[in-house]
Design an enzyme around this catalytic site. Structure first.
Site, PDB file in Angstrom:
ATOM      1  N   HIS A  61      12.459  86.650  15.309  1.00 42.01           N
ATOM      2  CA  HIS A  61      10.997  86.518  15.293  1.00 42.01           C
ATOM      3  C   HIS A  61      10.358  87.896  15.505  1.00 42.01           C
ATOM      4  CE1 HIS A  61      11.493  82.016  16.440  1.00 42.01           C
ATOM      5  NE2 HIS A  61      11.750  82.273  15.174  1.00 42.01           N
TER       6      HIS A  61
ATOM      7  N   HIS B 268      13.640  81.634   1.883  1.00 38.79           N
ATOM      8  CA  HIS B 268      12.736  81.899   3.021  1.00 38.79           C
ATOM      9  C   HIS B 268      12.912  83.286   3.627  1.00 38.79           C
ATOM     10  CE1 HIS B 268      15.999  81.522   5.860  1.00 38.79           C
ATOM     11  NE2 HIS B 268      15.230  81.311   6.889  1.00 38.79           N
TER      12      HIS B 268
ATOM     13  N   HIS C  72       8.988  76.765   7.353  1.00 39.78           N
ATOM     14  CA  HIS C  72      10.387  76.836   6.903  1.00 39.78           C
ATOM     15  C   HIS C  72      11.183  75.576   7.222  1.00 39.78           C
ATOM     16  CE1 HIS C  72      10.286  81.496   7.181  1.00 39.78           C
ATOM     17  NE2 HIS C  72       9.772  81.059   6.064  1.00 39.78           N
TER      18      HIS C  72
END
Lengths: 461, 143
Positions: free
Chosen positions: A181, A384, A310
């Protein structure tokens, strides 16, 4: 297997895929009620249950819902915000911007947010998603319009989530998390615009335009929702539903059963938590830019381009064998990519199709794609991200976080991190070449390239 | 150290094998492996706060799953890093019962070198088996 497997990959990507991908996607193809194919996207890699990049549509009457087909980080996703600033205008402020974003947006292990929220407020947030944030002053309605599902999956029922999940996540709204992240300040160079007309529709028309991209999900709350239902369904799967699966992480329930519906309602709460989480982060980004440049976010042109999910399961209507059918589409580490005229598009994107935000590794760059009509063959699903090419432990053994930070600074990318070990795990070389992944989706016709962004600053969770 | 990390399983995540002469020792080893996935220097954790937990499960591997989930829960809910002070395990005819005392303190990034959040203990390849030296477990964590 009930249906065949279809993997989107070049020979090079196929060779690089770990053996687990093939076993796992084959297991998906054996699940009851699966329609058409078990798909794996070009960034597919070995996970648990579904592979990362796994996509499967299930008949809503005869099919199942599986937490392992969605993932623990429910609605992990990407948000892209544009500004009207050019790189020249922020060049001298990169360190200040990144330092302030690092301070203002909590990141790292167990990070807690800086908005005050009660447990009851959190339950409201779970049912209303980003619109809760807008009501509380974190953002504007334009953000909602340019978010998948308009920032709220309807039918979320907070009575279906455990107190454990609430306790684990109610203080984490507005936090980035850790692992893969991150939040980046990026630049769109003129030579990286591949379709200027569509880019302009997305508000990307200024040379060397500055954008902000970030990746995060539903934090501990979503992880706990998934964990709770994995355990619950495991207890009942054989005894109550007589379902037999190859891998316990593919635990599932008939979609129309009470347990299947309870999980679906709880999952929607986690989807909404993730939308709200990214909404609060977007607000913090605007605050930081506004403070640094002493101009309002409106004056800085800080508008959201789009927000994509996602890890989700959604009821969608697709044309299959010439017949319109309602299906439950599981996407795990895969992005929805509606073509022009798609059912959930904001009016301004109706003619272009849905923006698809593909984050690359922190050292390489990221892409903006758009969905195509041909993507109907994957139930409007595409890649993704880059996909890992090296395990986290190998990356940590091979790379030094502090050295990576110095080298990236030398290359014009200023990085702040909560963990140097975590930074080593996310080294660019630990990921597949994003160009290979993007080219595969383009060659397959399921996405089109619009623009490529290069990072100039990174907050690594 | 009665655990080792495994590289060739689910590369984006973290996997380990833990061992113990008894099942209690195995559970402590697995806890330490999980903790060490999140923090580089677990020896820096002071034993300030105390928590007691009780868990029951039909299978030993699911008991281990639920036990390790507690570590992850406290990391998020109370931001505490906890170590196992004492663990007691009873196997009745159709249930495993576990009682444990945990000690630790809230995350302090000035002393604790944190690595990565663990999202969940997965069921993928989860196993607790008897071996010649006692017990062995395989665990894949989602990070």
């Amino acid at each position: 297997m009930r249906v065949p497997v279809r993997i989107y990959a070049t020979e090079k990507l196929l060779r690089a895929m770990d053996e687990g991908v093939f076993d796992q996607i084959s297991n998906v193809a054996k699940l009851p009620g699966i329609v058409d194919y078990a798909f794996c996207m070009p960034d597919g890699h070995w996970g648990y249950g579904f592979p990362i990049g796994g996509t499967a549509a299930f008949d809503t009457d005869a099919g199942v819902i599986s937490p392992g087909g969605i993932g623990f980080d429910i609605n992990c996703g990407m948000r892209l915000m544009r500004t009207s600033l050019q790189f020249e205008e922020i060049k001298e402020h990169i360190h200040t911007l990144i330092d302030n974003l690092f301070k203002r947006i909590p990141s790292g292990v167990g990070g807690q947010g800086n908005i005050r929220i009660s447990r009851d407020d959190f339950r409201e947030l779970l049912e209303s998603g980003s619109s809760w944030c807008i009501r509380a002053g974190y953002g504007n309605t334009g953000d909602l319009n340019r978010t998948e599902e308009r920032g709220c999956m309807s039918g979320a029922d907070s009575s279906k989530v455990s107190d454990t999940a609430i306790e684990r996540g109610y203080k984490q709204v507005g936090t980035l998390g850790s692992g893969n992240h991150y939040l980046e300040i990026q630049v769109l160079r003129p030579e990286h615009v591949f379709d200027s007309e569509t880019a302009e529709t997305f508000g990307l028309s200024i040379p060397n335009q500055v954008v902000v991209m970030f990746h995060c999900g539903s934090r501990g709350f979503g992880h706990q929702v998934a964990s709770d239902y994995v355990r619950l369904l495991l207890e009942k799967m054989n005894s109550r539903y007589r379902l037999d699966i190859e891998d316990r992480e593919l635990v599932c329930a008939p979609f129309q059963s009470s347990d299947g519906q309870d999980y679906f309602s709880a999952m929607k709460c986690a989807v909404n938590m993730a939308f709200a989480n990214r909404q609060v982060i977007a607000h913090r980004v605007r605050e930081v830019f506004s403070d640094v440049f002493h101009r309002s976010p409106e004056d800085l042109g800080m508008e959201q381009v789009y927000d994509v999910s996602h890890n989700t399961a959604k009821i969608e209507t697709h044309l299959y064998n010439g017949v319109s059918r309602s299906m439950l589409v599981h996407r795990k580490g895969a992005t929805r990519c509606l073509g022009p005229g798609g059912f959930d598009l904001p009016s301004e994107y109706n003619s272009t199709g849905q923006p698809v935000i593909i984050g690359g590794s922190m050292e390489t760059g990221s892409y903006l794609l758009v969905g195509t009509e041909r993507a109907c063959e994957t139930f409007y699903t595409t890649a993704h991200g880059s996909g890992r090419a090296m395990s986290r432990r190998n990356a940590k053994k091979r790379f030094d976080g502090k050295k990576i930070q110095r080298e990236m600074l030398h290359r014009g990318i200023y990085v702040r991190t909560s963990s140097y070990s975590g930074l080593a795990e996310e080294a660019g070389a630990a990921y597949k070449n994003i160009e290979d992944v993007i080219d595969t989706t383009v060659r397959a016709g399921i996405s089109r390239k619009i623009a490529r962004f290069v990072p100039v600053g990174n907050v690594k969770g | 150290v009665a655990y080792s990390y495994v590289d060739n399983v689910a590369g984006s995540d973290a996997a380990f094998e833990a061992t113990g002469r008894t099942m209690e020792e195995l559970f402590v080893s697995a806890w330490n492996a999980t903790l060490n996935t999140m923090i580089e220097n677990p020896e820096s954790i002071d034993t300030v706060s105390l928590r007691s937990i009780r868990i029951t499960a039909r299978e030993a591997d699911l008991l281990l799953h639920d036990f390790l989930q507690k570590l992850i829960f406290f990391k998020d809910a109370t931001r505490e890093l906890l170590m196992v002070k004492r663990v007691r395990l009873i196997h009745t005819r159709n249930r495993y019962k576990l009682r444990a005392r945990l000690m630790g303190e809230p995350i302090d990034t000035s002393r604790h070198n944190m690595i990565v959040d663990i999202k969940a203990v997965t069921l993928y390849r989860l196993a607790v088996v008897a071996c010649t030296s006692g017990w062995r477990a395989t665990v894949v964590l989602d990070v």
